[in-house]
Design a protein around this motif. Structure first.
Motif, PDB file in Angstrom:
ATOM      1  N   GLN A  54       0.816  -1.209   0.000  1.00 41.20           N
ATOM      2  CA  GLN A  54       0.000   0.000   0.000  1.00 41.20           C
ATOM      3  C   GLN A  54       0.856   1.269   0.000  1.00 41.20           C
ATOM      4  N   GLN A  55       1.965   1.207   0.749  1.00 42.58           N
ATOM      5  CA  GLN A  55       2.851   2.369   0.832  1.00 42.58           C
ATOM      6  C   GLN A  55       4.307   1.905   0.861  1.00 42.58           C
ATOM      7  N   MET A  56       5.173   2.682   0.237  1.00 44.53           N
ATOM      8  CA  MET A  56       6.605   2.429   0.282  1.00 44.53           C
ATOM      9  C   MET A  56       7.275   3.781   0.501  1.00 44.53           C
ATOM     10  N   GLN A  57       7.833   3.983   1.681  1.00 43.67           N
ATOM     11  CA  GLN A  57       8.392   5.280   2.058  1.00 43.67           C
ATOM     12  C   GLN A  57       9.912   5.215   2.184  1.00 43.67           C
ATOM     13  N   LEU A  58      10.604   6.153   1.543  1.00 50.09           N
ATOM     14  CA  LEU A  58      12.057   6.256   1.692  1.00 50.09           C
ATOM     15  C   LEU A  58      12.356   6.920   3.028  1.00 50.09           C
ATOM     16  N   VAL A  59      13.050   6.206   3.908  1.00 50.44           N
ATOM     17  CA  VAL A  59      13.385   6.727   5.229  1.00 50.44           C
ATOM     18  C   VAL A  59      14.692   7.498   5.186  1.00 50.44           C
ATOM     19  N   SER A  60      15.708   6.919   4.552  1.00 48.15           N
ATOM     20  CA  SER A  60      16.992   7.617   4.449  1.00 48.15           C
ATOM     21  C   SER A  60      17.821   7.080   3.294  1.00 48.15           C
ATOM     22  N   GLU A  61      18.705   7.933   2.823  1.00 47.65           N
ATOM     23  CA  GLU A  61      19.659   7.572   1.762  1.00 47.65           C
ATOM     24  C   GLU A  61      20.946   8.333   2.077  1.00 47.65           C
ATOM     25  N   ARG A  62      22.014   7.595   2.358  1.00 51.57           N
ATOM     26  CA  ARG A  62      23.259   8.272   2.723  1.00 51.57           C
ATOM     27  C   ARG A  62      24.471   7.496   2.231  1.00 51.57           C
ATOM     28  N   GLU A  63      25.535   8.233   2.022  1.00 52.02           N
ATOM     29  CA  GLU A  63      26.781   7.614   1.581  1.00 52.02           C
ATOM     30  C   GLU A  63      27.621   7.283   2.806  1.00 52.02           C
ATOM     31  N   VAL A  64      28.138   6.067   2.861  1.00 47.67           N
ATOM     32  CA  VAL A  64      28.933   5.629   4.003  1.00 47.67           C
ATOM     33  C   VAL A  64      30.233   5.006   3.506  1.00 47.67           C
ATOM     34  N   ASN A  65      31.196   4.915   4.409  1.00 50.19           N
ATOM     35  CA  ASN A  65      32.470   4.276   4.082  1.00 50.19           C
ATOM     36  C   ASN A  65      32.486   2.845   4.605  1.00 50.19           C
ATOM     37  N   GLY A  66      32.859   1.902   3.740  1.00 52.68           N
ATOM     38  CA  GLY A  66      32.969   0.518   4.144  1.00 52.68           C
ATOM     39  C   GLY A  66      34.259   0.266   4.898  1.00 52.68           C
ATOM     40  N   ARG A  67      34.444  -0.951   5.387  1.00 53.62           N
ATOM     41  CA  ARG A  67      35.666  -1.291   6.115  1.00 53.62           C
ATOM     42  C   ARG A  67      36.895  -1.201   5.233  1.00 53.62           C
TER      43      ARG A  67
END
Length: 212
Positions: A54-67
């Motif tokens: 019924q709904q699909m909401q984007l909560v967050s989108e961020r760039e991160v550094n892997g190990r």
């Protein structure tokens, strides 16, 4: 209220087969979404149930550094899913649940795709939990695979119609051999816990009456 056959109710009330239970990365027990869909088709029939986001909401989108020091995208979505049973027959039960899903991937598009799929899958599985042990309800009890619903009040069992005859047999037995003959008919019967308790009481009364 949705009308189910006695065979469907019996299947829904069985404990989940441990072979259907998996463990996630944190060690929590769960059932795979594909397996829940398989079981839905088996119990309710292909085309007689549906799930709808019924709904699909984007909560967050961020760039991160892997190990490894390389940049990746972390994406989180929140989904609302509705599961409906019995639509084909106009006799519908529906369940609505929310769940969140996240994914981390070097490619932004893949991170979004994986997070959406995870959120939808988790919401769908939460809806299915409302249908009981075959869909993982017991797993919420510390990963148990023992049935927690047990049986439905007023449920018709395959051999319920034999209870009255057995009660009459217990009343008519005159010796230990006759008592044993009646008692040995019971273990193989499919009866409710209330019916079994009733027969246990009749057995005890007959045993006391004949001094066995």
């Amino acid at each position: 209220m949705m009308n189910l056959t006695s065979e469907q109710v019996t299947e829904l009330l069985k404990p989940i087969n441990p072979s259907r239970v998996s463990k996630d990365g944190k060690g929590f027990a769960h059932v795979e979404a594909w397996d829940i869909r398989r079981k839905m088709n088996q119990i309710f029939g292909i085309g007689s149930w549906s799930s709808d986001v019924q709904q699909m909401q984007l909560v967050s989108e961020r760039e991160v550094n892997g190990r490894d020091g390389k940049a990746r995208w972390n994406v989180i979505y929140r989904a609302q899913c509705v599961l409906r049973i019995g639509e084909m027959f106009g006799d519908t039960a529906s369940y609505t649940e929310w769940a969140a899903g996240d994914a981390t991937n070097p490619t932004l598009a893949d991170a979004h795709d994986q997070a959406i799929k995870t959120a939808e899958s988790q919401a769908f599985k939460r809806c299915a939990i409302n249908l009981g042990d075959q869909f993982g309800l017991s797993l919420y009890m510390n990963g148990s695979t023992q049935a927690v619903v047990g049986e439905m009040i007023g449920q018709e069992h395959a051999d319920s119609d034999k209870v009255m005859g057995l009660l009459e047999m217990f009343e008519g037995v005159a010796d230990p051999d006759g008592l044993a003959e009646v008692a040995q008919k019971i273990p193989s019967l499919e009866l409710s816990s209330v019916e079994k308790e009733l027969l246990r009481g009749a057995y005890a009364a007959a045993k006391k009456r004949i001094g066995a």
